[in-house]
Design a protein around this motif. Structure first.
Motif, PDB file in Angstrom:
ATOM      1  N   TYR A   1      -8.450   2.386  -4.007  1.00 46.60           N
ATOM      2  CA  TYR A   1      -7.946   3.755  -3.913  1.00 46.60           C
ATOM      3  C   TYR A   1      -8.846   4.588  -3.011  1.00 46.60           C
ATOM      4  O   TYR A   1     -10.063   4.377  -2.950  1.00 46.60           O
ATOM      5  CB  TYR A   1      -7.905   4.418  -5.290  1.00 46.60           C
ATOM      6  N   THR A   2      -8.251   5.548  -2.343  1.00 46.11           N
ATOM      7  CA  THR A   2      -9.075   6.523  -1.658  1.00 46.11           C
ATOM      8  C   THR A   2      -9.773   7.380  -2.716  1.00 46.11           C
ATOM      9  O   THR A   2      -9.242   7.569  -3.828  1.00 46.11           O
ATOM     10  CB  THR A   2      -8.229   7.386  -0.712  1.00 46.11           C
ATOM     11  N   ASP A   3     -10.954   7.873  -2.398  1.00 44.98           N
ATOM     12  CA  ASP A   3     -11.771   8.553  -3.394  1.00 44.98           C
ATOM     13  C   ASP A   3     -11.059   9.730  -4.059  1.00 44.98           C
ATOM     14  O   ASP A   3     -11.237   9.988  -5.249  1.00 44.98           O
ATOM     15  CB  ASP A   3     -13.074   9.044  -2.753  1.00 44.98           C
TER      16      ASP A   3
ATOM     17  N   TYR B   1       5.004  10.605   1.141  1.00 40.90           N
ATOM     18  CA  TYR B   1       4.372   9.360   0.722  1.00 40.90           C
ATOM     19  C   TYR B   1       5.176   8.178   1.235  1.00 40.90           C
ATOM     20  O   TYR B   1       6.408   8.143   1.085  1.00 40.90           O
ATOM     21  CB  TYR B   1       4.259   9.304  -0.800  1.00 40.90           C
ATOM     22  N   TYR B   2       4.463   7.217   1.822  1.00 36.35           N
ATOM     23  CA  TYR B   2       5.081   6.043   2.414  1.00 36.35           C
ATOM     24  C   TYR B   2       4.587   4.772   1.747  1.00 36.35           C
ATOM     25  O   TYR B   2       3.390   4.608   1.499  1.00 36.35           O
ATOM     26  CB  TYR B   2       4.742   5.955   3.903  1.00 36.35           C
ATOM     27  N   CYS B   3       5.510   3.880   1.506  1.00 39.61           N
ATOM     28  CA  CYS B   3       5.200   2.531   1.053  1.00 39.61           C
ATOM     29  C   CYS B   3       5.078   1.646   2.284  1.00 39.61           C
ATOM     30  O   CYS B   3       5.845   1.811   3.253  1.00 39.61           O
ATOM     31  CB  CYS B   3       6.326   2.054   0.150  1.00 39.61           C
TER      32      CYS B   3
ATOM     33  N   PRO C   1      -3.247   2.321   8.783  1.00 35.97           N
ATOM     34  CA  PRO C   1      -1.791   2.239   8.952  1.00 35.97           C
ATOM     35  C   PRO C   1      -1.376   1.273  10.059  1.00 35.97           C
ATOM     36  O   PRO C   1      -0.311   0.660   9.968  1.00 35.97           O
ATOM     37  CB  PRO C   1      -1.402   3.679   9.305  1.00 35.97           C
ATOM     38  N   ALA C   2      -2.197   1.131  11.078  1.00 38.65           N
ATOM     39  CA  ALA C   2      -1.850   0.278  12.208  1.00 38.65           C
ATOM     40  C   ALA C   2      -1.737  -1.193  11.817  1.00 38.65           C
ATOM     41  O   ALA C   2      -1.100  -1.979  12.529  1.00 38.65           O
ATOM     42  CB  ALA C   2      -2.885   0.435  13.318  1.00 38.65           C
ATOM     43  N   ASP C   3      -2.337  -1.569  10.696  1.00 36.21           N
ATOM     44  CA  ASP C   3      -2.309  -2.980  10.277  1.00 36.21           C
ATOM     45  C   ASP C   3      -1.075  -3.334   9.462  1.00 36.21           C
ATOM     46  O   ASP C   3      -0.860  -4.494   9.142  1.00 36.21           O
ATOM     47  CB  ASP C   3      -3.553  -3.289   9.445  1.00 36.21           C
ATOM     48  N   PHE C   4      -0.275  -2.335   9.103  1.00 34.00           N
ATOM     49  CA  PHE C   4       0.901  -2.580   8.270  1.00 34.00           C
ATOM     50  C   PHE C   4       2.150  -2.678   9.140  1.00 34.00           C
ATOM     51  O   PHE C   4       2.380  -1.838  10.016  1.00 34.00           O
ATOM     52  CB  PHE C   4       1.039  -1.487   7.216  1.00 34.00           C
TER      53      PHE C   4
ATOM     54  N   ALA D   1       0.835  -1.203   0.000  1.00 34.51           N
ATOM     55  CA  ALA D   1       0.000   0.000   0.000  1.00 34.51           C
ATOM     56  C   ALA D   1       0.864   1.244   0.000  1.00 34.51           C
ATOM     57  O   ALA D   1       2.052   1.203   0.355  1.00 34.51           O
ATOM     58  CB  ALA D   1      -0.920   0.002   1.212  1.00 34.51           C
ATOM     59  N   TRP D   2       0.239   2.325  -0.388  1.00 33.73           N
ATOM     60  CA  TRP D   2       0.832   3.654  -0.261  1.00 33.73           C
ATOM     61  C   TRP D   2      -0.046   4.473   0.681  1.00 33.73           C
ATOM     62  O   TRP D   2      -1.271   4.460   0.566  1.00 33.73           O
ATOM     63  CB  TRP D   2       0.927   4.354  -1.614  1.00 33.73           C
ATOM     64  N   PHE D   3       0.616   5.163   1.580  1.00 35.93           N
ATOM     65  CA  PHE D   3      -0.025   6.120   2.470  1.00 35.93           C
ATOM     66  C   PHE D   3       0.649   7.466   2.272  1.00 35.93           C
ATOM     67  O   PHE D   3       1.720   7.553   1.680  1.00 35.93           O
ATOM     68  CB  PHE D   3       0.125   5.688   3.936  1.00 35.93           C
ATOM     69  N   ARG D   4       0.029   8.512   2.789  1.00 35.91           N
ATOM     70  CA  ARG D   4       0.663   9.832   2.737  1.00 35.91           C
ATOM     71  C   ARG D   4       0.314  10.612   4.001  1.00 35.91           C
ATOM     72  O   ARG D   4      -0.690  10.354   4.653  1.00 35.91           O
ATOM     73  CB  ARG D   4       0.227  10.621   1.508  1.00 35.91           C
ATOM     74  N   GLN D   5       1.208  11.532   4.318  1.00 32.61           N
ATOM     75  CA  GLN D   5       1.005  12.352   5.506  1.00 32.61           C
ATOM     76  C   GLN D   5       1.414  13.779   5.210  1.00 32.61           C
ATOM     77  O   GLN D   5       2.582  14.044   4.896  1.00 32.61           O
ATOM     78  CB  GLN D   5       1.811  11.804   6.693  1.00 32.61           C
ATOM     79  N   ALA D   6       0.445  14.665   5.296  1.00 33.51           N
ATOM     80  CA  ALA D   6       0.695  16.082   5.098  1.00 33.51           C
ATOM     81  C   ALA D   6       1.024  16.724   6.447  1.00 33.51           C
ATOM     82  O   ALA D   6       0.647  16.181   7.497  1.00 33.51           O
ATOM     83  CB  ALA D   6      -0.518  16.748   4.478  1.00 33.51           C
ATOM     84  N   PRO D   7       1.698  17.853   6.450  1.00 33.99           N
ATOM     85  CA  PRO D   7       2.059  18.502   7.721  1.00 33.99           C
ATOM     86  C   PRO D   7       0.829  18.774   8.582  1.00 33.99           C
ATOM     87  O   PRO D   7      -0.171  19.309   8.097  1.00 33.99           O
ATOM     88  CB  PRO D   7       2.711  19.808   7.258  1.00 33.99           C
ATOM     89  N   GLY D   8       0.907  18.384   9.832  1.00 32.80           N
ATOM     90  CA  GLY D   8      -0.177  18.625  10.762  1.00 32.80           C
ATOM     91  C   GLY D   8      -1.355  17.694  10.621  1.00 32.80           C
ATOM     92  O   GLY D   8      -2.374  17.869  11.305  1.00 32.80           O
ATOM     93  N   LYS D   9      -1.258  16.705   9.727  1.00 32.19           N
ATOM     94  CA  LYS D   9      -2.372  15.784   9.513  1.00 32.19           C
ATOM     95  C   LYS D   9      -1.956  14.362   9.821  1.00 32.19           C
ATOM     96  O   LYS D   9      -0.767  14.035   9.861  1.00 32.19           O
ATOM     97  CB  LYS D   9      -2.882  15.893   8.077  1.00 32.19           C
ATOM     98  N   GLU D  10      -2.959  13.506  10.011  1.00 32.46           N
ATOM     99  CA  GLU D  10      -2.680  12.098  10.251  1.00 32.46           C
ATOM    100  C   GLU D  10      -2.296  11.404   8.936  1.00 32.46           C
ATOM    101  O   GLU D  10      -2.649  11.860   7.851  1.00 32.46           O
ATOM    102  CB  GLU D  10      -3.912  11.419  10.853  1.00 32.46           C
ATOM    103  N   ARG D  11      -1.603  10.291   9.087  1.00 32.54           N
ATOM    104  CA  ARG D  11      -1.255   9.497   7.917  1.00 32.54           C
ATOM    105  C   ARG D  11      -2.534   8.909   7.329  1.00 32.54           C
ATOM    106  O   ARG D  11      -3.356   8.357   8.060  1.00 32.54           O
ATOM    107  CB  ARG D  11      -0.276   8.384   8.313  1.00 32.54           C
ATOM    108  N   GLU D  12      -2.690   9.026   6.014  1.00 32.09           N
ATOM    109  CA  GLU D  12      -3.917   8.555   5.385  1.00 32.09           C
ATOM    110  C   GLU D  12      -3.635   7.558   4.264  1.00 32.09           C
ATOM    111  O   GLU D  12      -2.585   7.618   3.594  1.00 32.09           O
ATOM    112  CB  GLU D  12      -4.728   9.726   4.822  1.00 32.09           C
TER     113      GLU D  12
END
Length: 123
Positions: free
Chosen positions: A60-62, A94-96, A107-110, A35-46
Motif C-alpha cells: 500500500y502507499t503510505d 480510481y482505476y483497476c 502505472p507504465a508497467d501495467f 493493483a489500484w491507482f487513483r488520479q485526482a484532478p490536475g495530478k498524476e496517476r498514483e
C-alpha cells in the motif's frame, strides 16, 4: 490484456467507507498482479495498492495504510478495494489495473486498465 470493469464508486462523507470492485470481462485473472491507482484532478496517476496472484502479498502507499484493504477472489476473477476512514484527499478517479509479472508501483508497467470509477469524499 485483460478487459477490466470497475464499480462501487460514489459520494461519501469524511470518515465513511466505500468498497470498489473490479471484474475481468470474459478473461481470467490467472497469473496477473492486480493493483489500484487513483488520479485526482490536475495530478498524476498514483499507486494505491497492489496484490500478487496468490493473494499472499499486498502493498500500500503510505497514505492509505491501515485504512484501505486490497483483496482478490481468483475463482470469481475479481479484485476489491475496501476503503475505510475516507478523507477528502482520497477524492479521485480510481482505476483497476493488471500486469503479468511481479509487483510494480508504476502505472507504465501495467498493461490492462479499467475505465475508472469516481470516488468523492466530502468534508
Amino acid at each position: 490484456q485483460v478487459p477490466l470493469v470497475e464499480s462501487g464508486g460514489g459520494l461519501v462523507q469524511a470518515g465513511g467507507s466505500l468498497r470498489l470492485s473490479c471484474a475481468a470481462s470474459g478473461r481470467s485473472f490467472g497469473g496477473y498482479t492486480m493493483a489500484w491507482f487513483r488520479q485526482a484532478p490536475g495530478k498524476e496517476r498514483e499507486f494505491v495498492a497492489t496484490i500478487n496472484w496468490s493473494a499472499g502479498l499486498t502493498y500500500y502507499t503510505d497514505s492509505v495504510k491501515g485504512r484501505f484493504t486490497i483483496s482478490r477472489d481468483n475463482s470469481k476473477n475479481t479484485v476489491s478495494l475496501q476503503m475505510n476512514s475516507l478523507q477528502p484527499e482520497d477524492t479521485a478517479v480510481y482505476y483497476c489495473a493488471a500486469r503479468m509479472g511481479v509487483r510494480s508501483w508504476s502505472p507504465a508497467d501495467f498493461t490492462s486498465w479499467g475505465q475508472g470509477t469516481q470516488v468523492t469524499v466530502s468534508s
